[in-house]
Design an enzyme around this catalytic site. Structure first.
Site, short mmCIF file in Angstrom:
data_model
loop_
_atom_site.label_atom_id
_atom_site.label_comp_id
_atom_site.label_asym_id
_atom_site.label_seq_id
_atom_site.Cartn_x
_atom_site.Cartn_y
_atom_site.Cartn_z
N GLU A 1 0.59 -1.00 0.08
CA GLU A 1 0.00 0.11 0.01
C GLU A 1 0.90 1.43 0.24
OE1 GLU A 1 -4.14 -0.83 1.64
OE2 GLU A 1 -3.23 0.85 3.10
N HIS B 1 7.48 -26.63 -1.28
CA HIS B 1 6.82 -27.74 -2.19
C HIS B 1 5.61 -27.36 -3.08
CE1 HIS B 1 8.98 -30.94 0.35
NE2 HIS B 1 9.14 -29.89 1.09
N LYS C 1 -14.06 0.42 -3.81
CA LYS C 1 -15.23 1.09 -2.88
C LYS C 1 -16.44 1.73 -3.86
CE LYS C 1 -12.01 1.33 1.16
NZ LYS C 1 -11.64 2.37 2.05
O1 PA5 Z 1 -3.56 1.42 5.91
C1 PA5 Z 1 -4.48 1.78 5.42
O2 PA5 Z 1 -4.64 2.96 5.69
C2 PA5 Z 1 -5.86 0.86 5.27
O3 PA5 Z 1 -5.30 -0.40 5.20
C3 PA5 Z 1 -6.98 1.00 6.52
O4 PA5 Z 1 -6.24 0.45 7.58
C4 PA5 Z 1 -7.90 -0.07 6.25
O5 PA5 Z 1 -8.35 0.50 4.84
C5 PA5 Z 1 -9.04 0.24 7.08
O6 PA5 Z 1 -9.33 1.45 7.25
P1 PA5 Z 1 -10.21 2.10 8.49
O7 PA5 Z 1 -9.47 1.97 9.78
O8 PA5 Z 1 -10.35 3.54 8.12
O9 PA5 Z 1 -11.30 1.05 8.62
#
Ligand code: PA5
Length: 449
Positions: free
Chosen positions: A291, A312, A426
Site C-alpha cells: 500500500e 513444495h 469501494k
Molecule cells: O493502511 C490503511 O490505511 C488501510 O489499510 C486501512 O487501515 C484500512 O483500509 C481500514 O481502514 P479504516 O481503519 O478506516 O477502517
C-alpha cells in the site's frame, strides 16, 4: 543489548557494495526527511516517534481496558481490516502458542482472539457467530475512518448477537471502539452507546498504527507484554535517528538494496519465514509495503511464502521461474521450545542419522540449503536475523520495517503515506449496491454490465 541483524553478503554477486554505497547520501536524506517532515506525506509521520513518545498513562489505559476484557471474556473479536487488524494479528500469532486457541474448552489463561470485518464472507460470519453463540465474548471495533464497510457490517451483526445474550450494560462493558477523535460513523455510534474508546492519532496511517491502541489493545488482551514490544521499537527508533550514518542504519541499507535490485529488474520481493507463527507478520509486511509503494505505476510487488511448506509448491518457480525476484528471509536464531529427534530401533524411515539433533537444526539446514540454492539460481538474498521470537525483537522488527518502508518509498520517488488506489473498488461496490449518494456512479456502472 542484543538486536535484530541484517545480513547482506548474498546480495553481493548481484549488486556490488559500491553501488549500495553510492545511494547512501540519498538514503540518509530520506531518513532525515521522515524526522523533519520535509517530503510528501508529512502529515502522516506520527509513527516515526510513537515508540519514544507513548506515555506511561497511555500504556496503563490500554492495559486497564485489556484487563476488563480479559476478566469478562473467553473470546475477543478484533473487528477491523487492513491496517486496523494486521499488526495486532501479526504480533499475536507470532507470540502465541500455535495451538493455544484450541484450548478453549477448559479454563484459559488468555482469551482466544478472533477476527472479523476483514472479509465479507457470509459463511465466515455465520461460522464465527455460531462459535461465539455459547461463549462470553467481547468486541474491539477498529476503524480509523469509521466508515469502512467490512468492519461496520461485521460489527452490526456481532453487536446484535452480544446484546441478545447479555444485558445492554454488560455488552457495553465488553465493547471497545478505536477510531478517529471526532469523525466517522463509528465515533458517533461509540459516543451514543457509551463505549470505552481510544483515538487513532490523525498523523498515523492505518498500516503504521500497530504501536497505537489499534495494535496494542488486542495484543494486551492476548496476554502479551506491550511494554517490551514498545521498548524494542524504541531501540530501533533511537538507532535510526535523523543523524545516524548510513553504515549503522539497517533500515536505510535494506531500503537502498531493495530499490537498487528493483532498478535491475527484480520486481518482486518475497518475504520468507520458516515458522508458521510468522505467517501474519508477512501479511502485515505485505500491506505495509504494497500500500505504501505500489502507485504511479511503480513499486516492488511484495509477496510472502511460508517455508518449508511452500518449497513444495512455490519452490520450483522461485528456483527456476522468471528471474525477477529477490528474497528477504526472516530467521530466528533460537527457537522457544526444544524437541529432540528420537532413536528408532528399526529405522524404517531412515532418519536415525538425525537422532539426537533438534528439529530446529533440520529447519536451519533446510533454510541454509535453500538460500544457497536460490542464490545459485539467481535470486538475491537478504537475511534478517532475530535472536529469538519475543516482544522486544518483534518490536525492533516492526519499527525496522516501518522505517525502511518510509525511506524506500522516498527513494522510489512516491508518497509512501497515501493510498488513493484503494478507493476504486469501494466506489464501484457502493454504486452496485445503490448506496445513497452514488446515483450517478450506479447509472454509469450499470450501463457497462
Ligand atoms: O493502511 C490503511 O490505511 C488501510 O489499510 C486501512 O487501515 C484500512 O483500509 C481500514 O481502514 P479504516 O481503519 O478506516 O477502517
Amino acid at each position: 543489548m542484543d538486536h535484530i541483524q541484517l545480513h547482506i553478503k548474498d546480495v553481493a554477486v548481484f549488486l556490488p557494495e559500491e553501488e549500495i554505497l553510492k545511494q547512501a547520501p540519498q538514503a540518509v536524506e530520506c531518513n532525515r526527511a521522515l524526522h523533519e517532515g520535509t517530503r510528501a506525506g508529512s502529515d502522516f509521520l506520527g509513527w516515526v516517534s510513537l515508540p519514544s513518545t507513548i506515555t506511561e498513562e497511555a500504556l496503563r489505559e490500554i492495559e486497564d481496558a485489556a484487563a476488563v476484557l480479559r476478566s469478562r471474556c473467553e473470546a475477543v473479536v478484533v473487528v477491523g481490516i487492513g491496517g486496523s487488524y494486521l499488526g495486532a494479528r501479526a504480533v499475536i500469532d507470532a507470540l502465541t502458542d500455535s495451538f493455544n486457541w484450541l484450548q478453549d474448552t477448559g479454563r484459559r489463561k488468555d482469551p482466544v482472539i478472533l477476527y472479523a470485518g476483514n472479509n465479507i464472507s457470509e459463511d465466515y460470519l455465520h461460522e464465527l457467530m455460531s462459535y461465539l453463540d455459547d461463549k462470553p465474548f467481547g468486541l474491539i471495533n477498529i476503524s480509523k475512518s469509521g466508515t469502512t464497510t467490512e468492519p461496520a457490517l461485521a460489527f452490526r451483526l456481532l453487536k446484535d448477537l452480544l446484546e441478545s445474550k447479555v444485558s445492554k450494560e454488560e455488552a457495553r462493558q465488553r465493547i471497545v471502539a478505536i477510531t478517529d477523535a471526532a469523525r466517522g460513523a463509528l465515533r458517533t455510534l461509540a459516543d451514543t452507546e457509551g463505549y470505552k474508546t481510544f483515538v487513532i492519532p490523525d498523523n498515523v496511517g492505518g498500516r503504521y498504527s500497530v504501536l497505537t491502541p489499534v495494535g496494542l489493545l488486542p495484543i494486551a488482551v492476548a496476554g502479551i507484554n506491550i511494554r517490551k514490544l514498545v521498548e524494542g521499537a524504541r531501540e530501533i527508533e533511537q538507532a535510526t535517528a535523523s543523524s545516524t550514518a548510513f553504515d549503522f542504519n539497517l533500515p536505510a541499507i535494506y531500503a537502498v538494496i531493495r530499490n537498487e535490485l528493483y532498478k535491475r529488474g527484480k520486481k518482486i520481493e518475497i518475504l520468507v519465514n520458516y515458522h508458521p507463527r510468522l505467517h501474519f507478520l508477512a501479511e502485515w509486511w505485505k500491506q505495509l509495503y504494497g500500500e505504501s509503494e505500489g502507485k504511479e505505476n511503480v513499486g516492488i510487488f511484495p509477496a510472502a511464502v511460508d517455508f518449508t511448506t511452500d518449497l513444495h509448491s512455490m519452490g520450483q518457480w522461485i528456483q527456476e521461474g522468471e528471474r525477477t525476484i529477490f528474497e528477504t528471509v526472516l530467521t530466528i536464531r533460537q527457537p522457544n521450545q526444544k524437541v529432540v529427534i528420537p532413536h528408532d530401533a528399526r529405522d524404517l524411515d531412515g532418519l536415525n542419522y538425525l537422532e539426537g539433533k533438534r528439529v530446529d537444526e533440520v529447519n536451519k539446514m533446510a533454510e541454509l540449503g535453500t538460500r544457497i540454492a536460490h542464490v545459485d539460481g539467481g535470486v538475491p538474498n537478504l537475511l534478517i536475523e532475530l535472536p529469538e521470537l519475543n516482544e522486544q525483537y518483534l518490536g525492533q522488527l516492526i519499527y525496522f520495517f516501518e522505517k525502511a518502508c518510509g525511506i524506500s518509498g522516498y527513494l522510489l520517488g512516491i508518497n509512501p503515506f497515501d493510498q488513493p488506489g484503494v478507493e476504486a473498488y469501494k466506489k464501484n461496490m457502493f454504486a452496485l449496491l445503490e448506496k445513497p449518494g452514488f446515483e450517478e456512479a450506479t447509472r454509469t456502472i450499470k450501463a457497462r454490465l
